[in-house]
Design a protein around this motif. Structure first.
Motif, PDB file in Angstrom:
ATOM      1  N   SER A 221       0.911  -1.183  -0.077  1.00 66.96           N
ATOM      2  CA  SER A 221      -0.178  -0.025   0.034  1.00 66.96           C
ATOM      3  C   SER A 221       0.922   1.228   0.020  1.00 66.96           C
ATOM      4  O   SER A 221       2.150   0.945   0.245  1.00 66.96           O
ATOM      5  CB  SER A 221      -0.926   0.089   1.387  1.00 66.96           C
ATOM      6  N   GLU A 222       0.327   2.461  -0.076  1.00 69.45           N
ATOM      7  CA  GLU A 222       1.096   3.492  -0.406  1.00 69.45           C
ATOM      8  C   GLU A 222       1.781   4.134   0.809  1.00 69.45           C
ATOM      9  O   GLU A 222       2.903   4.714   0.758  1.00 69.45           O
ATOM     10  CB  GLU A 222       0.107   4.582  -0.791  1.00 69.45           C
ATOM     11  N   ARG A 248       3.731   7.493  -7.808  1.00 69.14           N
ATOM     12  CA  ARG A 248       3.088   8.560  -7.346  1.00 69.14           C
ATOM     13  C   ARG A 248       1.978   8.161  -6.307  1.00 69.14           C
ATOM     14  O   ARG A 248       1.300   7.365  -6.456  1.00 69.14           O
ATOM     15  CB  ARG A 248       2.633   9.561  -8.606  1.00 69.14           C
ATOM     16  N   TYR A 249       1.553   9.043  -5.532  1.00 64.86           N
ATOM     17  CA  TYR A 249       0.920   9.000  -4.265  1.00 64.86           C
ATOM     18  C   TYR A 249      -0.555   9.802  -4.470  1.00 64.86           C
ATOM     19  O   TYR A 249      -0.553  11.100  -5.063  1.00 64.86           O
ATOM     20  CB  TYR A 249       1.586   9.249  -3.053  1.00 64.86           C
ATOM     21  N   ASN A 250      -1.549   9.277  -3.829  1.00 63.57           N
ATOM     22  CA  ASN A 250      -2.987   9.786  -3.766  1.00 63.57           C
ATOM     23  C   ASN A 250      -3.500  10.219  -4.998  1.00 63.57           C
ATOM     24  O   ASN A 250      -4.131  11.342  -4.895  1.00 63.57           O
ATOM     25  CB  ASN A 250      -2.986  10.997  -2.644  1.00 63.57           C
ATOM     26  N   GLN A 251      -3.227   9.446  -5.974  1.00 57.52           N
ATOM     27  CA  GLN A 251      -3.747   9.763  -7.485  1.00 57.52           C
ATOM     28  C   GLN A 251      -4.878   9.155  -8.071  1.00 57.52           C
ATOM     29  O   GLN A 251      -5.319   9.491  -8.923  1.00 57.52           O
ATOM     30  CB  GLN A 251      -2.485   9.648  -8.286  1.00 57.52           C
ATOM     31  N   ARG A 252      -4.996   7.972  -7.077  1.00 57.25           N
ATOM     32  CA  ARG A 252      -6.108   7.231  -7.344  1.00 57.25           C
ATOM     33  C   ARG A 252      -7.012   6.773  -6.306  1.00 57.25           C
ATOM     34  O   ARG A 252      -6.617   6.823  -5.162  1.00 57.25           O
ATOM     35  CB  ARG A 252      -5.312   5.692  -7.999  1.00 57.25           C
ATOM     36  N   GLU A 253      -8.070   5.849  -6.774  1.00 58.39           N
ATOM     37  CA  GLU A 253      -9.014   5.619  -5.454  1.00 58.39           C
ATOM     38  C   GLU A 253      -8.444   4.601  -4.825  1.00 58.39           C
ATOM     39  O   GLU A 253      -8.874   4.625  -3.544  1.00 58.39           O
ATOM     40  CB  GLU A 253     -10.450   5.251  -6.183  1.00 58.39           C
ATOM     41  N   THR A 254      -7.802   3.678  -5.429  1.00 54.44           N
ATOM     42  CA  THR A 254      -7.172   2.507  -4.894  1.00 54.44           C
ATOM     43  C   THR A 254      -5.855   3.284  -4.030  1.00 54.44           C
ATOM     44  O   THR A 254      -5.158   4.031  -4.692  1.00 54.44           O
ATOM     45  CB  THR A 254      -6.910   1.443  -5.602  1.00 54.44           C
ATOM     46  N   LEU A 255      -5.453   2.534  -3.051  1.00 51.27           N
ATOM     47  CA  LEU A 255      -4.525   2.816  -2.249  1.00 51.27           C
ATOM     48  C   LEU A 255      -3.003   1.715  -2.398  1.00 51.27           C
ATOM     49  O   LEU A 255      -2.198   1.833  -1.948  1.00 51.27           O
ATOM     50  CB  LEU A 255      -4.492   3.289  -0.960  1.00 51.27           C
ATOM     51  N   LEU A 256      -3.441   0.742  -3.107  1.00 47.21           N
ATOM     52  CA  LEU A 256      -2.811  -0.419  -3.554  1.00 47.21           C
ATOM     53  C   LEU A 256      -1.591  -0.119  -4.623  1.00 47.21           C
ATOM     54  O   LEU A 256      -2.121   0.597  -5.663  1.00 47.21           O
ATOM     55  CB  LEU A 256      -3.504  -1.654  -3.905  1.00 47.21           C
ATOM     56  N   ASN A 257      -0.321  -0.515  -4.274  1.00 46.72           N
ATOM     57  CA  ASN A 257       0.680  -0.351  -5.150  1.00 46.72           C
ATOM     58  C   ASN A 257       0.807  -1.579  -6.276  1.00 46.72           C
ATOM     59  O   ASN A 257       0.224  -2.846  -5.842  1.00 46.72           O
ATOM     60  CB  ASN A 257       2.004  -0.169  -4.769  1.00 46.72           C
ATOM     61  N   GLY A 258       1.469  -1.604  -7.328  1.00 48.93           N
ATOM     62  CA  GLY A 258       1.931  -2.535  -8.195  1.00 48.93           C
ATOM     63  C   GLY A 258       3.182  -2.956  -7.829  1.00 48.93           C
ATOM     64  O   GLY A 258       3.828  -2.694  -6.843  1.00 48.93           O
ATOM     65  N   HIS A 259       3.825  -3.853  -8.858  1.00 46.74           N
ATOM     66  CA  HIS A 259       5.038  -4.301  -8.513  1.00 46.74           C
ATOM     67  C   HIS A 259       6.014  -3.138  -8.394  1.00 46.74           C
ATOM     68  O   HIS A 259       6.001  -2.121  -9.396  1.00 46.74           O
ATOM     69  CB  HIS A 259       5.611  -5.324  -9.712  1.00 46.74           C
TER      70      HIS A 259
END
Length: 282
Positions: A221-222, A248-259
């Motif tokens: 998560s972020e 980049r952070y707080n840019q999407r509804e999800t707070l999950l990161n990718g790889h």
């Protein structure tokens, strides 16, 4: 790094994170850690919640106009999408390690502006090691990455890769370094060793030049990455997606990161090329 140690913003953040560490360690010594399960089945302890309260109160007093996004205090995207600047906090990164009582957990605090982490603080309560990184000057803080322990302060930087290549791996999440990536690295470096650690310790070890690489495949998560990304970038390294783009952070509804992976500039092409060659397997 006396210029940093005397700066009022750093001193305030240092006190906040030390106070949170005291709250965590008080509970760490208890027989009952107050373990509960969150709605996503991840564990939360009394220490997570105690540290959250300490950090939230401290940041609100330090910067009343800057909102806080904490793992233990989620707000809706509709609300946080209006925040050009915010603190992103993980009060206890490595809750599973905390429960195992192996000492490998940290506290993460990041300041994010327009999606980019510009300041990060990570503290390891069991070893009393602290890391501080500034990627762009804010409140006259100097740009750079620093480590403190007690009254000792030092600048830190990622190292140029040398044998043995040290790859940090997760203590509790995901597989070890893939054999195919290890073989690719061995085309240039005969010795590649793995060092398992929990939480943001992995990124901090790379930032201070003790290790070279961390590959993370699987959800984070972020709040797991924002603080360490600021420190790593300030130390001359990279925390990036498989194609080399910084998070980049707080840019999407999800707070999950990718790889993502963490490394210095020299090793990044090895990892990005490995991803390209193995993308069908992802």
């Amino acid at each position: 790094m006396q210029d940093v140690s005397r700066h009022p913003i750093f001193q305030a953040l240092q006190k906040i994170i030390h106070d949170a560490a005291d709250a965590i360690m008080d509970i760490y010594q208890r027989a009952d850690l107050g373990i509960e399960q969150k709605t996503d089945d991840s564990p939360v302890t009394a220490a997570d919640l105690a540290a959250h309260r300490v950090i939230l109160a401290g940041l609100q007093a330090l910067t009343p106009t800057i909102p806080v996004l904490s793992e233990e205090g989620i707000v809706t995207y509709e609300e946080r999408s209006q925040w050009p600047m915010l603190w992103i906090v993980d009060p206890l990164d490595g809750t599973k390690e905390f429960i195992k009582r192996n000492g490998e957990f940290s506290i993460n605090i990041a300041l994010v502006e327009n999606g980019a982490p510009i300041l990060g603080v990570v503290y390891l309560p069991t070893t009393t090691e602290g890391y501080f990184g500034v990627t762009q000057s804010w409140k006259d803080l100097p740009v750079g990455a620093f480590k403190w322990q007690g009254d000792e302060y030092e600048s830190i930087n990622v190292r140029e890769p040398r044998e043995p290549i040290i790859a940090m791996t997760s203590r509790s999440h995901g597989p070890a370094l893939p054999a195919s990536l290890k073989n690719k690295l061995k085309q240039s470096y005969e010795q590649v060793r793995e060092l398992p650690k929990g939480s943001s310790i992995k990124g901090c070890r790379i930032a201070e030049g003790i290790a070279d690489l961390h590959l993370r495949r699987g959800p984070t998560s972020e709040w797991d990455t924002a603080a360490q990304q600021a420190i790593i970038e300030a130390a001359g390294g990279m925390l990036v997606t498989p194609d080399g783009k910084p998070f980049r952070y707080n840019q999407r509804e999800t707070l999950l990161n990718g790889h993502f992976f963490v490394s210095g500039v020299e090793l990044a092409p090895y990892v990005m090329n490995w991803y390209l060659e193995n993308e069908e397997e992802e």
